[in-house]
Design an enzyme around this catalytic site. Sequence first.
Site, PDB file in Angstrom:
ATOM      1  N   ASP A  36      10.816 -70.995  -1.737  1.00 45.94           N
ATOM      2  CA  ASP A  36       9.665 -70.605  -0.636  1.00 45.94           C
ATOM      3  C   ASP A  36       9.160 -69.298  -1.337  1.00 45.94           C
ATOM      4  O   ASP A  36       9.605 -68.363  -1.714  1.00 45.94           O
ATOM      5  CB  ASP A  36      10.492 -70.106   0.605  1.00 45.94           C
ATOM      6  CG  ASP A  36       9.363 -70.072   1.745  1.00 45.94           C
ATOM      7  OD1 ASP A  36       9.569 -70.977   2.576  1.00 45.94           O
ATOM      8  OD2 ASP A  36       8.658 -69.077   1.579  1.00 45.94           O
ATOM      9  N   ILE A  37       7.960 -69.249  -1.289  1.00 40.55           N
ATOM     10  CA  ILE A  37       7.027 -68.143  -1.704  1.00 40.55           C
ATOM     11  C   ILE A  37       7.176 -66.900  -1.068  1.00 40.55           C
ATOM     12  O   ILE A  37       7.045 -65.556  -1.516  1.00 40.55           O
ATOM     13  CB  ILE A  37       5.645 -68.219  -1.861  1.00 40.55           C
ATOM     14  CG1 ILE A  37       4.846 -67.549  -3.076  1.00 40.55           C
ATOM     15  CG2 ILE A  37       4.884 -68.363  -0.627  1.00 40.55           C
ATOM     16  CD1 ILE A  37       3.715 -68.301  -3.401  1.00 40.55           C
ATOM     17  N   ASN A  92      11.124 -77.307  10.867  1.00 39.90           N
ATOM     18  CA  ASN A  92      10.419 -77.301  11.859  1.00 39.90           C
ATOM     19  C   ASN A  92       9.215 -78.364  12.206  1.00 39.90           C
ATOM     20  O   ASN A  92       8.531 -78.687  11.213  1.00 39.90           O
ATOM     21  CB  ASN A  92       9.374 -75.911  11.930  1.00 39.90           C
ATOM     22  CG  ASN A  92      10.291 -74.540  11.703  1.00 39.90           C
ATOM     23  OD1 ASN A  92      11.464 -74.723  12.238  1.00 39.90           O
ATOM     24  ND2 ASN A  92       9.847 -73.730  10.889  1.00 39.90           N
ATOM     25  N   HIS A  98       7.001 -73.390  15.304  1.00 45.94           N
ATOM     26  CA  HIS A  98       6.866 -72.547  14.158  1.00 45.94           C
ATOM     27  C   HIS A  98       6.659 -73.279  12.756  1.00 45.94           C
ATOM     28  O   HIS A  98       6.702 -72.842  11.757  1.00 45.94           O
ATOM     29  CB  HIS A  98       8.135 -71.807  13.838  1.00 45.94           C
ATOM     30  CG  HIS A  98       7.965 -70.347  13.111  1.00 45.94           C
ATOM     31  ND1 HIS A  98       7.748 -70.228  11.993  1.00 45.94           N
ATOM     32  CD2 HIS A  98       7.920 -68.893  13.935  1.00 45.94           C
ATOM     33  CE1 HIS A  98       7.677 -68.807  11.761  1.00 45.94           C
ATOM     34  NE2 HIS A  98       7.958 -68.261  12.839  1.00 45.94           N
ATOM     35  N   GLN A  99       6.000 -74.440  12.996  1.00 50.29           N
ATOM     36  CA  GLN A  99       5.578 -75.104  11.665  1.00 50.29           C
ATOM     37  C   GLN A  99       4.182 -74.621  11.490  1.00 50.29           C
ATOM     38  O   GLN A  99       3.320 -74.595  11.901  1.00 50.29           O
ATOM     39  CB  GLN A  99       5.646 -76.466  11.894  1.00 50.29           C
ATOM     40  CG  GLN A  99       5.021 -77.362  10.815  1.00 50.29           C
ATOM     41  CD  GLN A  99       5.184 -79.085  10.849  1.00 50.29           C
ATOM     42  OE1 GLN A  99       5.204 -79.256  11.848  1.00 50.29           O
ATOM     43  NE2 GLN A  99       5.218 -79.591   9.631  1.00 50.29           N
ATOM     44  N   HIS A 105       9.434 -80.569   5.646  1.00 45.76           N
ATOM     45  CA  HIS A 105      10.108 -79.609   4.781  1.00 45.76           C
ATOM     46  C   HIS A 105      11.348 -79.292   5.478  1.00 45.76           C
ATOM     47  O   HIS A 105      11.117 -78.779   6.682  1.00 45.76           O
ATOM     48  CB  HIS A 105       9.282 -78.631   4.211  1.00 45.76           C
ATOM     49  CG  HIS A 105       8.404 -77.832   5.381  1.00 45.76           C
ATOM     50  ND1 HIS A 105       7.160 -77.821   5.893  1.00 45.76           N
ATOM     51  CD2 HIS A 105       8.785 -76.474   5.834  1.00 45.76           C
ATOM     52  CE1 HIS A 105       6.999 -77.307   6.667  1.00 45.76           C
ATOM     53  NE2 HIS A 105       7.867 -76.091   6.757  1.00 45.76           N
ATOM     54  N   PHE A 106      12.297 -78.961   4.690  1.00 49.99           N
ATOM     55  CA  PHE A 106      13.462 -78.364   5.342  1.00 49.99           C
ATOM     56  C   PHE A 106      13.551 -76.935   4.429  1.00 49.99           C
ATOM     57  O   PHE A 106      13.388 -76.890   3.312  1.00 49.99           O
ATOM     58  CB  PHE A 106      14.867 -79.415   4.717  1.00 49.99           C
ATOM     59  CG  PHE A 106      14.678 -80.544   5.589  1.00 49.99           C
ATOM     60  CD1 PHE A 106      13.944 -81.539   5.391  1.00 49.99           C
ATOM     61  CD2 PHE A 106      15.803 -80.528   6.473  1.00 49.99           C
ATOM     62  CE1 PHE A 106      14.120 -82.834   5.906  1.00 49.99           C
ATOM     63  CE2 PHE A 106      15.939 -81.921   7.161  1.00 49.99           C
ATOM     64  CZ  PHE A 106      15.042 -82.954   7.179  1.00 49.99           C
ATOM     65  N   HIS A 107      13.847 -76.032   5.252  1.00 51.83           N
ATOM     66  CA  HIS A 107      14.224 -74.564   4.657  1.00 51.83           C
ATOM     67  C   HIS A 107      15.671 -74.871   4.439  1.00 51.83           C
ATOM     68  O   HIS A 107      16.430 -75.132   5.461  1.00 51.83           O
ATOM     69  CB  HIS A 107      13.854 -73.639   5.704  1.00 51.83           C
ATOM     70  CG  HIS A 107      12.544 -73.387   5.906  1.00 51.83           C
ATOM     71  ND1 HIS A 107      11.660 -72.469   5.309  1.00 51.83           N
ATOM     72  CD2 HIS A 107      11.650 -74.060   6.922  1.00 51.83           C
ATOM     73  CE1 HIS A 107      10.448 -72.491   6.080  1.00 51.83           C
ATOM     74  NE2 HIS A 107      10.406 -73.596   6.636  1.00 51.83           N
TER      75      HIS A 107
HETATM   76  P1  5GP Z   1       7.074 -73.563   8.154  1.00 52.20           P
HETATM   77  O1  5GP Z   1       6.756 -72.555   8.931  1.00 52.20           O
HETATM   78  O2  5GP Z   1       5.731 -74.468   8.184  1.00 52.20           O
HETATM   79  O3  5GP Z   1       8.468 -74.376   8.696  1.00 52.20           O
HETATM   80  O4  5GP Z   1       7.156 -72.982   6.850  1.00 52.20           O
HETATM   81  C1  5GP Z   1       6.410 -72.992   5.947  1.00 52.20           C
HETATM   82  C2  5GP Z   1       7.004 -72.414   4.607  1.00 52.20           C
HETATM   83  O5  5GP Z   1       6.232 -72.693   3.490  1.00 52.20           O
HETATM   84  C3  5GP Z   1       6.854 -70.736   4.710  1.00 52.20           C
HETATM   85  O6  5GP Z   1       8.220 -70.298   4.687  1.00 52.20           O
HETATM   86  C4  5GP Z   1       6.122 -70.304   3.904  1.00 52.20           C
HETATM   87  O7  5GP Z   1       6.461 -68.930   3.268  1.00 52.20           O
HETATM   88  C5  5GP Z   1       6.183 -71.266   2.722  1.00 52.20           C
HETATM   89  N1  5GP Z   1       4.778 -71.446   1.883  1.00 52.20           N
HETATM   90  C6  5GP Z   1       3.604 -71.385   2.353  1.00 52.20           C
HETATM   91  N2  5GP Z   1       2.802 -71.528   1.345  1.00 52.20           N
HETATM   92  C7  5GP Z   1       3.388 -71.503   0.135  1.00 52.20           C
HETATM   93  C8  5GP Z   1       3.292 -71.827  -1.162  1.00 52.20           C
HETATM   94  O8  5GP Z   1       1.812 -71.987  -1.605  1.00 52.20           O
HETATM   95  N3  5GP Z   1       4.171 -71.963  -2.066  1.00 52.20           N
HETATM   96  C9  5GP Z   1       5.486 -71.974  -1.657  1.00 52.20           C
HETATM   97  N4  5GP Z   1       6.483 -72.136  -2.610  1.00 52.20           N
HETATM   98  N5  5GP Z   1       5.912 -71.575  -0.364  1.00 52.20           N
HETATM   99  C10 5GP Z   1       4.697 -71.697   0.403  1.00 52.20           C
END
Ligand code: 5GP
Length: 147
Positions: A36-37, A92, A98-99, A105-107
């Site tokens: 995650d970035i 999410n 919070h998506q 995607h899974f964190h």
């Molecule tokens: P969500 O809130 O949709 O569950 O999480 C999306 C995740 O994607 C966030 O934790 C965010 O930091 C990550 N993310 C967003 N843009 C990028 C990207 O360009 N590259 C990577 N590796 N992660 C990203």
Amino acid sequence: MSDPKPSPPTIFARILAGELPCHKIYEDENVLAFLDIFPLSPGHLLIIPKEQKAYLHELSAGSAAAIGRVLPRLARATMAATGATAYNLLQNNGAAAHQAVFHVHFHLIPKIGDRGLGIGWVPGKLPEADAHHMVARIQDALDSDLS
Ligand code: 5GP
């Protein structure tokens, strides 16, 4: 009737297409995992299906199984690499939940000291009648979902 306007590809679709870079951890026929970035803790990974669906409930059983197969191995590797002994999986669905990126995607988020996932958890109560009603409603929905 005109065609519906196609939605622009998500960031993750662009990573899958090789248009954007990522710090790749793992890849197979159905799954990609990368850092995650904006990590909540060191080793915070994202695990995504190559199948392009916004929400978990839209995912094919094959893609879901492919992710499930690799999750324990990714968790073991991330714990070994970071020294974390605790971690959260977060998935999410929907902006209200919070998506932010509308590709499933899974964190995988190691808990390292006070770094990692913070959870606001406000437990309610489950009266017996509500439980019976809810079980019946969900089982009815399951029975009519033949996918
Ligand atoms: P969500 O809130 O949709 O569950 O999480 C999306 C995740 O994607 C966030 O934790 C965010 O930091 C990550 N993310 C967003 N843009 C990028 C990207 O360009 N590259 C990577 N590796 N992660 C990203």
